[in-house]
Design a protein around this motif. Sequence first.
Motif, mmCIF file in Angstrom:
data_model
loop_
_atom_site.group_PDB
_atom_site.id
_atom_site.type_symbol
_atom_site.label_atom_id
_atom_site.label_comp_id
_atom_site.label_asym_id
_atom_site.label_seq_id
_atom_site.Cartn_x
_atom_site.Cartn_y
_atom_site.Cartn_z
ATOM 1 N N PRO A 288 -0.902 -10.246 0.189
ATOM 2 C CA PRO A 288 0.241 -10.874 -0.509
ATOM 3 C C PRO A 288 1.566 -10.574 0.187
ATOM 4 O O PRO A 288 1.814 -9.452 0.622
ATOM 5 C CB PRO A 288 0.188 -10.239 -1.900
ATOM 6 N N LEU A 289 2.412 -11.609 0.287
ATOM 7 C CA LEU A 289 3.749 -11.477 0.833
ATOM 8 C C LEU A 289 4.759 -11.889 -0.235
ATOM 9 O O LEU A 289 4.390 -12.190 -1.369
ATOM 10 C CB LEU A 289 3.901 -12.368 2.078
ATOM 11 N N GLU A 290 6.032 -11.923 0.144
ATOM 12 C CA GLU A 290 7.053 -12.383 -0.783
ATOM 13 C C GLU A 290 6.989 -13.906 -0.912
ATOM 14 O O GLU A 290 6.338 -14.586 -0.142
ATOM 15 C CB GLU A 290 8.435 -11.958 -0.287
ATOM 16 N N ASP A 291 7.679 -14.420 -1.910
ATOM 17 C CA ASP A 291 7.804 -15.867 -2.119
ATOM 18 C C ASP A 291 6.467 -16.550 -2.335
ATOM 19 O O ASP A 291 6.232 -17.677 -1.883
ATOM 20 C CB ASP A 291 8.524 -16.519 -0.928
ATOM 21 N N SER A 292 5.542 -15.853 -3.003
ATOM 22 C CA SER A 292 4.239 -16.432 -3.363
ATOM 23 C C SER A 292 3.472 -16.932 -2.148
ATOM 24 O O SER A 292 2.825 -17.985 -2.171
ATOM 25 C CB SER A 292 4.428 -17.590 -4.364
ATOM 26 N N GLN A 293 3.536 -16.162 -1.076
ATOM 27 C CA GLN A 293 2.782 -16.488 0.131
ATOM 28 C C GLN A 293 1.759 -15.391 0.415
ATOM 29 O O GLN A 293 1.892 -14.259 -0.044
ATOM 30 C CB GLN A 293 3.714 -16.656 1.325
ATOM 31 N N VAL A 294 0.742 -15.764 1.184
ATOM 32 C CA VAL A 294 -0.329 -14.836 1.515
ATOM 33 C C VAL A 294 -0.617 -14.921 3.010
ATOM 34 O O VAL A 294 -0.721 -16.015 3.570
ATOM 35 C CB VAL A 294 -1.627 -15.163 0.724
ATOM 36 N N LYS A 295 -0.737 -13.764 3.643
ATOM 37 C CA LYS A 295 -1.098 -13.714 5.057
ATOM 38 C C LYS A 295 -2.617 -13.574 5.156
ATOM 39 O O LYS A 295 -3.198 -12.617 4.658
ATOM 40 C CB LYS A 295 -0.421 -12.534 5.754
#
Length: 346
Positions: A261-268
Motif C-alpha cells: 500500500p502507498l499513499e493516495d489509494s495506490q498499491v505498488k
Amino acid sequence: MDSKITDSLTQFNTLGLEADCFSLVRARQEAELIAICLQTFKAQEPLLLIGGGSNIVLTETFQGTAVLVQTKGIEVSQDDEHYYLKVEAGEVWHELIQFCLEHNMPGLENLALIPGSVGAAPIQNIGAYGAELAQFCDWVEYLDLPSGEIKRLEGCDCEFAYRESIFKNTLKRRAVILRVGLVLPKVWQPNLSYGPLQELSKRKQGVTPKEVFDCICDTRMAKLPDPAVLGNVGSFFKNPVVSQQTFERLQQQYVDIVGYPLEDSQVKLAAGWLIDRAGLKGESVGNASIHLKQALVIVNKGGCSGQDVCDLARLVIDRIFDDFGVRLEVEPRIIGATGQKELADA
C-alpha cells in the motif's frame, strides 16, 4: 585525463555487452570532467556519462564520447544532530556505505550492494528494502551544460519519486552531476519494515547497523547474480504502481499477489511476482535470459547483444500486460548510437 586507445565499452557495462564508442575518456578530476563534457556539448556531439555502468543497455556503437566518471573524495562535517557528507560523483555507492559504517555513521545500510556510483544515485533515486536516496539527499551539485555553470539543487527540489528525479526529466541531457550531499541523523533508527529485515525486528535485544547491513548483503547476494560471473544490471523492471481498485480486482483472481500500500489509494505491485506468475523465469531471446532465481533480472548468458536484451524486455512487458493488464517499465537506460532512447525504439 587520458583517452584510451581502445574504444570498447564491454568492460564498462555490467551486462557485459559488446559495444564500442568513437572516443573513450577517463575523468579523474573535476576540472577534467567539466572540460571534456563542455567540449563535447559545445561541439554538439553525443555524450555518454558512465559511472559503474550498472544501469545501461548498450544497443549499438555509440557515435560520440563516453566519459568514465572517476572523481573521488568524501568530506564529513557534523552538528549536534546530523552528519553531513559531501561525496564526489565517481565514488562507488556500496563503498560509501561501508565507509559510513566504519566511521560510525549509520543510516544507508538498507541501500547496501546497490551497484553503481554516487553520481548516478540521484538520477534513479535508487532504493531498496524500504529506503531510498531521497530520504538522505541534502543537495546535488551539477554542471549545467548549456550555461557552463556549476549549480546546486536542494534535495527537496530534485523532484524525487519512485525511480524518478529532475535529472531524468527537466535536466535530462543538460546536467552532469559532480557531487552529492547526504545528511544522516546521529540518532539511528533501524528500518526493518521490508522482507527479511522483519525477522530482525523481533529481537528483544535490538539490532545493530552492521546486522542490518549484513542481512541486506546476504539477501541480495542470494537473489542477484554477480555481474562479474553473469552479466546483469540488477533489477531490470520497476515495480508497477496501480490503483487500489485495480489491485483488488487482481487479488480476486490471484489471492497470493504481492502488493504494498502507498499513499493516495495506490498499491505498488511486485514486478518479480508478476513475471514469475506468468511463467517467464528462464525465458530467453538469443543469449539474454530471465534469471531463474530472480525474475526481475535479465542476464547475459554469453555473447548476448543489446538487441537480445531489449527484445526480451519487450516480450516480458507484452506478456505481463496480456496476463494482468499491467504495464511494466524498465529501470536501466537504453543507449543507442547517439544517446538514450525508448525501449520501443530500440
